[in-house]
Design a protein around this motif. Structure first.
Motif, PDB file in Angstrom:
ATOM      1  N   LEU A  36     -35.386 -30.522 -96.952  1.00  0.00           N
ATOM      2  CA  LEU A  36     -36.240 -30.965 -98.075  1.00  0.00           C
ATOM      3  C   LEU A  36     -35.578 -31.886 -99.050  1.00  0.00           C
ATOM      4  O   LEU A  36     -36.223 -33.157 -99.478  1.00  0.00           O
ATOM      5  CB  LEU A  36     -37.156 -29.893 -98.555  1.00  0.00           C
ATOM      6  CG  LEU A  36     -38.208 -29.112 -97.833  1.00  0.00           C
ATOM      7  CD1 LEU A  36     -38.724 -27.954 -98.266  1.00  0.00           C
ATOM      8  CD2 LEU A  36     -39.245 -30.081 -97.234  1.00  0.00           C
ATOM      9  N   LYS A  37     -34.311 -31.373 -99.476  1.00  0.00           N
ATOM     10  CA  LYS A  37     -33.701 -32.224-100.497  1.00  0.00           C
ATOM     11  C   LYS A  37     -33.288 -33.697 -99.678  1.00  0.00           C
ATOM     12  O   LYS A  37     -33.475 -34.789-100.325  1.00  0.00           O
ATOM     13  CB  LYS A  37     -32.336 -31.472-100.703  1.00  0.00           C
ATOM     14  CG  LYS A  37     -31.554 -32.452-101.748  1.00  0.00           C
ATOM     15  CD  LYS A  37     -32.153 -32.525-103.097  1.00  0.00           C
ATOM     16  CE  LYS A  37     -31.355 -33.395-104.139  1.00  0.00           C
ATOM     17  NZ  LYS A  37     -30.898 -34.633-103.957  1.00  0.00           N
ATOM     18  N   SER A  55     -45.960 -40.476 -98.919  1.00  0.00           N
ATOM     19  CA  SER A  55     -45.331 -39.412 -98.435  1.00  0.00           C
ATOM     20  C   SER A  55     -46.227 -38.717 -97.396  1.00  0.00           C
ATOM     21  O   SER A  55     -47.647 -38.532 -97.720  1.00  0.00           O
ATOM     22  CB  SER A  55     -44.974 -38.404 -99.685  1.00  0.00           C
ATOM     23  OG  SER A  55     -44.522 -37.268 -98.904  1.00  0.00           O
ATOM     24  N   PRO A  56     -45.636 -37.937 -96.498  1.00  0.00           N
ATOM     25  CA  PRO A  56     -46.481 -37.231 -95.516  1.00  0.00           C
ATOM     26  C   PRO A  56     -46.624 -35.939 -96.110  1.00  0.00           C
ATOM     27  O   PRO A  56     -47.211 -35.066 -95.430  1.00  0.00           O
ATOM     28  CB  PRO A  56     -45.665 -37.135 -94.465  1.00  0.00           C
ATOM     29  CG  PRO A  56     -44.020 -37.413 -95.032  1.00  0.00           C
ATOM     30  CD  PRO A  56     -44.340 -38.438 -95.869  1.00  0.00           C
ATOM     31  N   ILE A  57     -45.852 -35.489 -97.172  1.00  0.00           N
ATOM     32  CA  ILE A  57     -45.847 -34.199 -98.030  1.00  0.00           C
ATOM     33  C   ILE A  57     -46.703 -34.034 -98.998  1.00  0.00           C
ATOM     34  O   ILE A  57     -46.570 -35.124 -99.880  1.00  0.00           O
ATOM     35  CB  ILE A  57     -44.501 -33.785 -98.355  1.00  0.00           C
ATOM     36  CG1 ILE A  57     -43.511 -33.813 -97.018  1.00  0.00           C
ATOM     37  CG2 ILE A  57     -44.570 -32.499 -98.802  1.00  0.00           C
ATOM     38  CD1 ILE A  57     -42.066 -33.361 -97.428  1.00  0.00           C
ATOM     39  N   VAL A 104     -42.490 -34.704 -88.088  1.00  0.00           N
ATOM     40  CA  VAL A 104     -41.293 -34.029 -88.016  1.00  0.00           C
ATOM     41  C   VAL A 104     -41.350 -33.191 -88.820  1.00  0.00           C
ATOM     42  O   VAL A 104     -40.635 -31.893 -88.519  1.00  0.00           O
ATOM     43  CB  VAL A 104     -40.131 -35.415 -88.483  1.00  0.00           C
ATOM     44  CG1 VAL A 104     -39.094 -34.804 -88.807  1.00  0.00           C
ATOM     45  CG2 VAL A 104     -40.187 -36.298 -87.440  1.00  0.00           C
ATOM     46  N   VAL A 105     -41.857 -33.056 -90.001  1.00  0.00           N
ATOM     47  CA  VAL A 105     -41.767 -32.079 -91.148  1.00  0.00           C
ATOM     48  C   VAL A 105     -42.427 -30.936 -90.640  1.00  0.00           C
ATOM     49  O   VAL A 105     -41.853 -29.761 -90.568  1.00  0.00           O
ATOM     50  CB  VAL A 105     -42.337 -32.436 -92.408  1.00  0.00           C
ATOM     51  CG1 VAL A 105     -42.232 -31.467 -93.385  1.00  0.00           C
ATOM     52  CG2 VAL A 105     -41.508 -33.642 -92.792  1.00  0.00           C
ATOM     53  N   ARG A 106     -43.650 -30.987 -90.147  1.00  0.00           N
ATOM     54  CA  ARG A 106     -44.331 -29.648 -89.554  1.00  0.00           C
ATOM     55  C   ARG A 106     -43.675 -29.194 -88.316  1.00  0.00           C
ATOM     56  O   ARG A 106     -43.563 -28.047 -88.334  1.00  0.00           O
ATOM     57  CB  ARG A 106     -45.745 -30.317 -88.975  1.00  0.00           C
ATOM     58  CG  ARG A 106     -46.525 -29.092 -88.589  1.00  0.00           C
ATOM     59  CD  ARG A 106     -48.087 -29.630 -88.466  1.00  0.00           C
ATOM     60  NE  ARG A 106     -48.211 -30.583 -87.310  1.00  0.00           N
ATOM     61  CZ  ARG A 106     -48.407 -30.247 -86.136  1.00  0.00           C
ATOM     62  NH1 ARG A 106     -48.582 -28.917 -85.680  1.00  0.00           N
ATOM     63  NH2 ARG A 106     -48.678 -31.032 -84.960  1.00  0.00           N
ATOM     64  N   SER A 107     -43.051 -29.909 -87.414  1.00  0.00           N
ATOM     65  CA  SER A 107     -42.107 -29.371 -86.260  1.00  0.00           C
ATOM     66  C   SER A 107     -40.857 -28.516 -86.852  1.00  0.00           C
ATOM     67  O   SER A 107     -40.624 -27.638 -86.508  1.00  0.00           O
ATOM     68  CB  SER A 107     -41.801 -30.274 -85.304  1.00  0.00           C
ATOM     69  OG  SER A 107     -40.941 -31.138 -85.922  1.00  0.00           O
ATOM     70  N   VAL A 108     -40.331 -29.070 -88.052  1.00  0.00           N
ATOM     71  CA  VAL A 108     -39.138 -28.444 -88.733  1.00  0.00           C
ATOM     72  C   VAL A 108     -39.715 -26.886 -89.142  1.00  0.00           C
ATOM     73  O   VAL A 108     -38.940 -26.107 -89.180  1.00  0.00           O
ATOM     74  CB  VAL A 108     -38.433 -29.215 -89.780  1.00  0.00           C
ATOM     75  CG1 VAL A 108     -37.877 -28.272 -90.787  1.00  0.00           C
ATOM     76  CG2 VAL A 108     -37.693 -30.344 -89.010  1.00  0.00           C
ATOM     77  N   PHE A 109     -40.643 -26.913 -89.848  1.00  0.00           N
ATOM     78  CA  PHE A 109     -41.385 -25.690 -90.471  1.00  0.00           C
ATOM     79  C   PHE A 109     -42.189 -24.899 -89.706  1.00  0.00           C
ATOM     80  O   PHE A 109     -42.669 -23.734 -89.978  1.00  0.00           O
ATOM     81  CB  PHE A 109     -42.066 -26.100 -91.843  1.00  0.00           C
ATOM     82  CG  PHE A 109     -40.979 -26.304 -92.767  1.00  0.00           C
ATOM     83  CD1 PHE A 109     -40.484 -25.314 -93.936  1.00  0.00           C
ATOM     84  CD2 PHE A 109     -40.557 -27.585 -93.148  1.00  0.00           C
ATOM     85  CE1 PHE A 109     -39.612 -25.906 -94.710  1.00  0.00           C
ATOM     86  CE2 PHE A 109     -39.622 -28.015 -94.015  1.00  0.00           C
ATOM     87  CZ  PHE A 109     -39.198 -26.923 -94.930  1.00  0.00           C
ATOM     88  N   GLU A 110     -42.265 -25.380 -88.473  1.00  0.00           N
ATOM     89  CA  GLU A 110     -43.429 -24.552 -87.406  1.00  0.00           C
ATOM     90  C   GLU A 110     -42.615 -23.123 -87.422  1.00  0.00           C
ATOM     91  O   GLU A 110     -43.843 -22.174 -87.515  1.00  0.00           O
ATOM     92  CB  GLU A 110     -43.355 -25.266 -86.007  1.00  0.00           C
ATOM     93  CG  GLU A 110     -44.448 -24.731 -85.507  1.00  0.00           C
ATOM     94  CD  GLU A 110     -44.552 -25.742 -84.200  1.00  0.00           C
ATOM     95  OE1 GLU A 110     -45.630 -26.205 -83.756  1.00  0.00           O
ATOM     96  OE2 GLU A 110     -43.504 -26.207 -83.695  1.00  0.00           O
ATOM     97  N   LEU A 230     -34.332 -22.373 -84.857  1.00  0.00           N
ATOM     98  CA  LEU A 230     -33.233 -22.720 -85.878  1.00  0.00           C
ATOM     99  C   LEU A 230     -32.343 -23.965 -85.270  1.00  0.00           C
ATOM    100  O   LEU A 230     -31.936 -24.796 -86.200  1.00  0.00           O
ATOM    101  CB  LEU A 230     -32.178 -21.358 -86.077  1.00  0.00           C
ATOM    102  CG  LEU A 230     -30.919 -21.982 -86.698  1.00  0.00           C
ATOM    103  CD1 LEU A 230     -31.246 -22.328 -87.961  1.00  0.00           C
ATOM    104  CD2 LEU A 230     -29.876 -20.543 -86.672  1.00  0.00           C
ATOM    105  N   PRO A 231     -31.928 -23.996 -83.968  1.00  0.00           N
ATOM    106  CA  PRO A 231     -31.231 -25.178 -83.673  1.00  0.00           C
ATOM    107  C   PRO A 231     -32.133 -26.540 -83.860  1.00  0.00           C
ATOM    108  O   PRO A 231     -31.706 -27.692 -84.031  1.00  0.00           O
ATOM    109  CB  PRO A 231     -30.760 -24.833 -82.185  1.00  0.00           C
ATOM    110  CG  PRO A 231     -31.878 -24.001 -81.650  1.00  0.00           C
ATOM    111  CD  PRO A 231     -31.880 -22.782 -83.053  1.00  0.00           C
ATOM    112  N   HIS A 232     -33.530 -26.242 -83.695  1.00  0.00           N
ATOM    113  CA  HIS A 232     -34.576 -27.653 -83.654  1.00  0.00           C
ATOM    114  C   HIS A 232     -34.397 -27.953 -85.199  1.00  0.00           C
ATOM    115  O   HIS A 232     -34.206 -29.090 -85.335  1.00  0.00           O
ATOM    116  CB  HIS A 232     -36.033 -27.141 -83.175  1.00  0.00           C
ATOM    117  CG  HIS A 232     -36.873 -28.451 -83.262  1.00  0.00           C
ATOM    118  ND1 HIS A 232     -37.717 -28.358 -84.312  1.00  0.00           N
ATOM    119  CD2 HIS A 232     -36.973 -29.442 -82.892  1.00  0.00           C
ATOM    120  CE1 HIS A 232     -38.292 -29.539 -84.683  1.00  0.00           C
ATOM    121  NE2 HIS A 232     -37.821 -30.010 -83.263  1.00  0.00           N
ATOM    122  N   LEU A 233     -34.490 -27.107 -85.992  1.00  0.00           N
ATOM    123  CA  LEU A 233     -34.312 -27.406 -87.247  1.00  0.00           C
ATOM    124  C   LEU A 233     -33.019 -28.335 -87.622  1.00  0.00           C
ATOM    125  O   LEU A 233     -32.735 -29.179 -88.422  1.00  0.00           O
ATOM    126  CB  LEU A 233     -34.397 -26.355 -88.423  1.00  0.00           C
ATOM    127  CG  LEU A 233     -33.947 -26.213 -89.858  1.00  0.00           C
ATOM    128  CD1 LEU A 233     -34.780 -27.382 -90.490  1.00  0.00           C
ATOM    129  CD2 LEU A 233     -34.216 -25.054 -90.504  1.00  0.00           C
TER     130      LEU A 233
END
Length: 489
Positions: A36-37, A55-57, A104-110, A230-233
């Motif tokens: 996020l940073k 921003s998408p967020i 991208v962001v959604r898949s990271v936090f899924e 975890l590895p996807h993130l």
């Protein structure tokens, strides 16, 4: 304070939190915060370049809104915001934005998770990140890239998370030998933390990227899939660190869960570099996505069949596989027959023990092949330890310089590797001999006399072979005795 000192102090704070248990959780917690940073730093850059950037967020969830102020939310209010506001909104980001960045962001936090229980410790961690990480400073960006590599290496000691890290010298050597060109699509169907893909990015940039248009071509040519959260993130963050602005081509999925025949021509790629997880078993039913002759629950075997399907004609692959694949029979023999009849398996680099320590002591091999023409002969090269080294370890890992001898020997596929010569560590075996061996690729070095092996797997194989011989001799002896008794009667 340097970035490495910042990360060390962050991890020291996390160790005080009762919710974070072990290295894997600590790194997972650290990386979603860093993501996020870093994303916010990139957004500052994009806003300067594009007045219309959006921003998408949602505004309340952007790092600058809830994290950047050192006197901002803390304690129970911060913990409650992260658990009940930040994560739910980012996990359902499609309701706010459908842009590639939002994907991208959604898949990271899924499947990401906030392990920390103390809001006060969370605020301390966030403040350290805010003060110590500025991704828009070129020098810090470079330092952070090196530090990120260290984080990935640390995963080797984090339980089974180590399976996602392939030593950097191995990934660099494999990518260099495959040599993906600028416009060639490169894929890793089990990409882990993205090591092969970042090597491919660096390889293309250093050799083929000359203009802004070349860079756009590169950005669109990198593809990866990873099924574990975890590895996807880690992989997605790794792509951003390596200049892939919107890494929406790094998917959170299991490539084996799709029927083999449904991978059509439009999805085929020019180059595949991969270390598919081996020694594991897939969930029930996955094998039914494959033709009956190749059905197995052994993950690495299924991935090799998939890799052959995913390559275009003329496509090139480099794959890490364990010794068990080379000598295995049954389904493994049928997969090897397919490999040698449909592809040119031109080179097998046999690695010594310890390359993947401490994750596994299993001996591994690097297989290089090109789809579209059958194999005529396979070259084997036995990689040697450096002088004075008897095994690799955390303090004495493999180095990229060790592969200089293989690179000097390699030659050119276009002329059938005509420049290659046999020597004490290199030899070739014809496809006819391999077929006569029932496609057994566990070919010993003919230039070295009989050696005493201390490898447990090899000793067990030799023991099993001796038991079979004893059983055959016993049966023969029984038959001879029975025949003698009949004659006496």
């Amino acid at each position: 304070m340097s970035i490495s000192s910042t990360i060390k102090s962050i991890q020291d704070i996390m160790r005080k939190d009762v919710g974070v248990d072990g290295d894997a959780q600590r790194i997972g917690q650290l990386v979603w915060l860093l993501f996020l940073k870093i994303f916010d730093d990139r957004e500052l850059e994009w806003e300067l370049m594009d007045d219309n950037y959006r921003s998408p967020i949602p505004e309340s969830c952007r790092w600058r809104s809830w994290a950047a102020d050192p006197e901002g939310m803390t304690g129970d209010a911060l913990k409650d915001f992260i658990d009940n506001n930040l994560f739910p909104q980012l996990q359902n980001l499609h309701e706010y934005s459908n842009t590639p960045s939002a994907f991208v962001v959604r898949s990271v936090f899924e499947d990401a998770y906030n392990y920390m229980k103390s809001g006060q410790l969370l605020r301390q961690v966030i403040n350290k990140i805010q003060d110590g990480v500025d991704f828009n400073k070129a020098q810090e960006r470079h330092e952070f890239g090196n530090l990120y590599e260290q984080l990935l290496r640390d995963l080797q000691n984090a339980g089974n998370a180590g399976e996602f890290y392939t030593p950097r010298p191995v990934t660099e050597f494999m990518v260099r030998m495959v040599d993906p060109k600028l416009d060639e699509k490169v894929m890793d169907p089990a990409c882990g933390t993205g090591g092969f893909l970042t090597c491919a990015i660096e390889h293309k940039r250093s050799r083929y990227v000359k203009t802004a248009e070349d860079e756009r071509t590169l950005q669109a040519s990198i593809f990866g899939v990873e099924k574990k959260p975890l590895p996807h993130l880690l992989a997605t963050t790794n792509m951003i660190l390596h200049g892939i602005e919107v890494p929406n081509q790094i998917r959170h999925d299991n490539t084996l869960s799709k029927p083999l025949i449904s991978w059509g021509p439009s999805e085929r790629v020019h180059c595949i570099v991969a270390n598919p997880p081996f020694g594991g078993m897939e969930e029930d039913g996955i094998e039914t996505n494959f033709p009956a002759a190749f059905r197995t629950r052994e993950t690495a075997d299924l991935f090799l069949v998939l890799i052959m399907q995913l390559l275009k004609d003329g496509g090139r692959a480099a794959v890490v596989l364990p010794d068990g694949f080379l000598f295995g029979e049954g389904t493994k023999s049928r997969i090897k027959e397919k490999l040698l009849t449909e592809c040119n398996l031109h080179t097998i680099i046999r690695l010594p023990n310890g390359v993947f320590n401490p994750y596994t002591g299993i001996k591994t091999n690097l297989l290089f092949f090109t789809k579209g023409a059958p194999t005529k002969q396979v070259w084997f090269y036995e990689h040697q330890y450096p002088a004075g080294v008897k095994n690799y370890s955390k303090t004495r890992p493999m180095r990229i310089e060790e592969f200089a001898v293989e690179e000097a020997w390699w030659g050119n596929e276009a002329d059938g590797f005509a420049a290659r010569v046999e020597h004490e560590f290199a030899w070739k075996v014809s496809v006819e001999e391999l077929q006569a061996r029932n496609w057994n690729l566990d070919c010993k070095n003919p230039h070295i006399g009989e050696r005493i092996s201390h490898d447990p797997d090899e000793l067990l194989r030799n023991y099993a072979a001796l038991q079979d011989e004893i059983s055959d001799l016993r049966d023969q002896l029984k038959a001879v005795l029975a025949e003698a008794l009949e004659r006496q009667a």
